[in-house]
Every structure is written in C-alpha cells, then in structure tokens.
Design a protein around this motif. Structure first.
Motif, PDB file in Angstrom:
ATOM      1  N   SER A 155       0.755  -1.283   0.044  1.00 17.03           N
ATOM      2  CA  SER A 155       0.021  -0.015   0.038  1.00 17.03           C
ATOM      3  C   SER A 155       0.637   1.232  -0.151  1.00 17.03           C
ATOM      4  N   GLY A 156       2.228   0.957   0.254  1.00 19.37           N
ATOM      5  CA  GLY A 156       2.820   2.206   0.541  1.00 19.37           C
ATOM      6  C   GLY A 156       2.993   2.959   1.546  1.00 19.37           C
ATOM      7  N   ARG A 157       1.973   2.749   2.501  1.00 18.98           N
ATOM      8  CA  ARG A 157       1.777   3.415   3.962  1.00 18.98           C
ATOM      9  C   ARG A 157       2.785   3.127   4.905  1.00 18.98           C
ATOM     10  N   LEU A 158       3.388   1.940   4.962  1.00 19.59           N
ATOM     11  CA  LEU A 158       4.402   1.663   5.844  1.00 19.59           C
ATOM     12  C   LEU A 158       5.671   1.096   5.398  1.00 19.59           C
ATOM     13  N   THR A 159       6.798   1.132   6.042  1.00 23.17           N
ATOM     14  CA  THR A 159       8.064   0.828   5.975  1.00 23.17           C
ATOM     15  C   THR A 159       8.498  -0.329   6.873  1.00 23.17           C
ATOM     16  N   GLN A 206      21.077 -14.296  17.898  1.00 18.07           N
ATOM     17  CA  GLN A 206      19.845 -14.603  18.997  1.00 18.07           C
ATOM     18  C   GLN A 206      18.472 -14.617  18.545  1.00 18.07           C
ATOM     19  N   GLY A 207      18.122 -14.057  17.264  1.00 17.69           N
ATOM     20  CA  GLY A 207      16.789 -13.893  16.770  1.00 17.69           C
ATOM     21  C   GLY A 207      16.571 -12.883  15.877  1.00 17.69           C
ATOM     22  N   ARG A 208      15.384 -12.619  15.464  1.00 16.29           N
ATOM     23  CA  ARG A 208      14.917 -11.561  14.278  1.00 16.29           C
ATOM     24  C   ARG A 208      14.299 -10.566  14.982  1.00 16.29           C
ATOM     25  N   TRP A 209      14.424  -9.156  14.562  1.00 12.47           N
ATOM     26  CA  TRP A 209      13.357  -8.163  15.002  1.00 12.47           C
ATOM     27  C   TRP A 209      12.625  -7.569  13.651  1.00 12.47           C
ATOM     28  N   MET A 210      11.609  -7.230  14.029  1.00  9.42           N
ATOM     29  CA  MET A 210      10.731  -6.482  12.908  1.00  9.42           C
ATOM     30  C   MET A 210      10.384  -5.258  13.248  1.00  9.42           C
ATOM     31  N   CYS A 211      10.600  -4.316  12.708  1.00 10.18           N
ATOM     32  CA  CYS A 211      10.213  -2.906  13.098  1.00 10.18           C
ATOM     33  C   CYS A 211       9.178  -2.292  11.694  1.00 10.18           C
ATOM     34  N   GLN A 212       8.028  -1.963  12.095  1.00  8.90           N
ATOM     35  CA  GLN A 212       7.154  -1.282  11.057  1.00  8.90           C
ATOM     36  C   GLN A 212       7.086   0.097  11.281  1.00  8.90           C
ATOM     37  N   ILE A 213       7.446   0.962  10.305  1.00  7.13           N
ATOM     38  CA  ILE A 213       7.285   2.603  10.557  1.00  7.13           C
ATOM     39  C   ILE A 213       6.151   2.981   9.807  1.00  7.13           C
ATOM     40  N   ALA A 214       5.311   3.919  10.582  1.00  8.06           N
ATOM     41  CA  ALA A 214       4.166   4.593  10.074  1.00  8.06           C
ATOM     42  C   ALA A 214       4.369   5.999  10.309  1.00  8.06           C
ATOM     43  N   GLU A 259      -3.300  -0.849   9.312  1.00  6.32           N
ATOM     44  CA  GLU A 259      -1.901  -0.726   9.235  1.00  6.32           C
ATOM     45  C   GLU A 259      -1.528  -1.678  10.339  1.00  6.32           C
ATOM     46  N   VAL A 260      -2.073  -2.104  11.433  1.00  5.80           N
ATOM     47  CA  VAL A 260      -1.854  -3.351  12.300  1.00  5.80           C
ATOM     48  C   VAL A 260      -1.956  -4.602  11.839  1.00  5.80           C
ATOM     49  N   GLY A 261      -3.004  -4.504  10.990  1.00 10.23           N
ATOM     50  CA  GLY A 261      -3.495  -5.838  10.495  1.00 10.23           C
ATOM     51  C   GLY A 261      -2.289  -5.989   9.114  1.00 10.23           C
TER      52      GLY A 261
END
Length: 110
Positions: free
Chosen positions: A19-23, A31-39, A47-49
């Motif tokens: 949608s182009g709204r989130l990066t 130790q693991g993976r992290w994911m960060c969503q920027i709005a 956006e949470v969905g």
C-alpha cells in the motif's frame, strides 16, 4: 517502562508495504530476528493488520515486533497491537532512544 536488550545485528533489510503507507525493517542476529514497522501517518487497525500479515509471511517466528507510530495510534489499533505482543513506540520514545546514543532527534514535517 519495560526493558529489553537490543542485540548486534548481522543483517538489516528494508521493505515498503504494497500500500506504500508503511516501511518495515527486518534485522537478524544470532539470537533472533526483529521487525520494526514505521508509519508516518496516524496508525489505524488496517496498518496493524498489514503488519501482522507481514509477520505471517516469514517461516521462522519473529519474537521482537515494534510498531513505530510517529504521528500517533488509534485506540482500537493500539489494543490490537498489544494483543498481538507488538511493542508500540511513539516519536517521544524514538527521540529518547536516539538521545541515548548521541544522535539527532527526529522532527516530522507539517
């Protein structure tokens, strides 16, 4: 108020949502993976969905999930994110973190 350790990441990649709204930023370490969503715009339930759908695309689970809502988040979206064990950071939290590392603050246009 909660504390968690940030690891040294070996690989960091970015993607823009369809949608182009989130990066999103995916960071991998031993130790693991992290994911960060920027709005940049106010975050709603959509956006949470979208963030949850992006998390489901990965075969290995991502334990550390951060939603960076620079312009605020709606109440229903906040509850949905908390229910899904997503850390919610606002602009104030991000600027505090940057100040700890001696970096410049983020200021939104408009």
């Amino acid at each position: 108020g909660k504390r968690f350790k940030c690891q040294d990441f070996g690989e960091v990649s970015t993607r823009v949502s369809p949608s182009g709204r989130l990066t999103s930023v995916l960071a991998k370490s031993s130790q693991g993976r992290w994911m960060c969503q920027i709005a940049q715009k106010p975050v709603g339930e959509e956006e949470v969905g979208e963030f949850l759908e992006a998390l489901d695309r990965y075969k290995k689970p991502i334990k550390n999930r951060i939603l960076l809502a620079l312009s605020g988040i709606g109440l229903n979206a906040k509850l949905l994110a908390q229910e899904s064990r997503i850390h919610i950071w606002d602009l104030k939290s991000l600027n505090f973190l940057l100040s700890l590392f001696g970096k410049n603050k983020v200021i939104l246009n408009g």
